[in-house]
Design an enzyme around this catalytic site. Sequence first.
Site, PDB file in Angstrom:
ATOM      1  CG  ASP A  62      -2.117  -0.933   1.050  1.00 56.82           C
ATOM      2  OD1 ASP A  62      -2.322  -1.435  -0.071  1.00 56.82           O
ATOM      3  OD2 ASP A  62      -2.838  -1.160   2.035  1.00 56.82           O
ATOM      4  CB  ALA A  92      -9.302   4.538   1.214  1.00 56.92           C
ATOM      5  CG  ASP A 150       0.722  11.888  22.228  1.00 54.77           C
ATOM      6  OD1 ASP A 150       1.008  12.661  23.167  1.00 54.77           O
ATOM      7  OD2 ASP A 150       1.047  10.686  22.211  1.00 54.77           O
ATOM      8  CG  ASN A 196      -9.014   5.554  11.948  1.00 57.46           C
ATOM      9  OD1 ASN A 196      -9.469   6.396  12.698  1.00 57.46           O
ATOM     10  ND2 ASN A 196      -9.678   4.448  11.626  1.00 57.46           N
ATOM     11  CG  LEU A 197      -7.270  -0.690  13.026  1.00 55.04           C
ATOM     12  CD1 LEU A 197      -8.730  -0.665  13.459  1.00 55.04           C
ATOM     13  CD2 LEU A 197      -7.037  -1.816  12.024  1.00 55.04           C
ATOM     14  CG  HIS A 230       5.859  12.232  29.987  1.00 54.65           C
ATOM     15  ND1 HIS A 230       4.717  12.522  30.700  1.00 54.65           N
ATOM     16  CD2 HIS A 230       6.888  12.850  30.625  1.00 54.65           C
ATOM     17  CE1 HIS A 230       5.028  13.265  31.747  1.00 54.65           C
ATOM     18  NE2 HIS A 230       6.345  13.481  31.726  1.00 54.65           N
ATOM     19  CB  ALA A 276      -3.583   3.303   7.444  1.00 54.46           C
TER      20      ALA A 276
END
Length: 284
Positions: free
Chosen positions: A72, A186, A178, A192-193, A157, A190
Site C-alpha cells: 500500500d 480508505a 499527542d 487510524n486503526l 510524555h 491504517a
Amino acid sequence: MDVAVGIVAQRNNERAQDLAATLAETLECEGEHEQTAVSVVVDELTGEVIDVPAVPVASMATRDLVVSIGGDGTLLFVAREVGSTPILGVNLGEVGFLNAVAPDDARAVATDLVTTLRETGSLEGCERFRLEATSDGDWTLEPALNEIVVHGPRRGHGGGATIEVRIDGECYAESHADGVLVATSAGSTAYNLSEGGPLVHPATNALVVTQMAATDSMPPLVVDPETELTISVSGTDTAYVISDGRNRRRLEPPATVTVSLAAEPVRLVGPRGNFVASLDKLDS
C-alpha cells in the site's frame, strides 16, 4: 488507439522489478500482436535494473494507465505523483487494502485493461477521495489518500499540545493530546486503526476524526466528507501537520489547520479487493 503505460516497482524489491520487466514485455508484445503501439516506461530506480525506458514517476501523470507493484505504501506514493491517472495496484505486501491484484494475475489483468483502453479509450474504476490540509491560504499540503495528522512536537510524555477540533464551527473536542488524525474511509485501516479509530468500508463516503492519546478524550467521530473541519494547536512552540506519513509542514502555534477534500480523487482500476476477507490479515 495507442496506449501509454507506466510501471512503478517497489524500491529495492527484486520481485517487484522482475514483475515490472515481465509486464513491460507482455504489454509491448500484446501491442505488436494487435498492431497497436503500447508504450511502456518504468520509474527511474527500476530502470537502473531492467532494460526498459525510465522516467520520473510524476511524468507518468500523462499516461493512460499506471501500474503500482508493491504494498500500500508504494501505491500511496504513486497516487501522490500521478493524481487522477488510473492506477492498477498489484499487491506484494501483507494485507493490500489498496492493491487488489495478486502477482500471478497481474499480466492477465493489465493486458485486459490495455485492450479496453485500445478499444474504448477509457477505463472504469472506483474513485477514492483525498484530503488536503491548508492554513489561512498560506500553504496547502500534498493531498492524502489515507490521513492527515496534526500533532505536537513529538509523540509521548511531554510532547503533546492543546488541540481543539471544530466540526462545522462547533467545538467537538479540546484537550491536551499527542495529536488528532483525520482519516478517509480508505485509510481507516491504517494509522487510524492503530489509534483506536473505527474500521470504515472503503466504499463509504465518510471521514473519521480520531484523537491521539488525549487527556480528556472524545470517541472517534465519523462525519460527512463535506464537513468543515478545523484543528487548532496551542500550548507548545512547535507542531506539525503530516499528509500520509510523508509530506510534513511545521507549525508555529497558535495555529489553525483546515482539512477538506482535495480537488482530484484517486482512480483505482482493475478488480476490487475483498475488504472483509482482508481484515483477517490484520492480526497476522
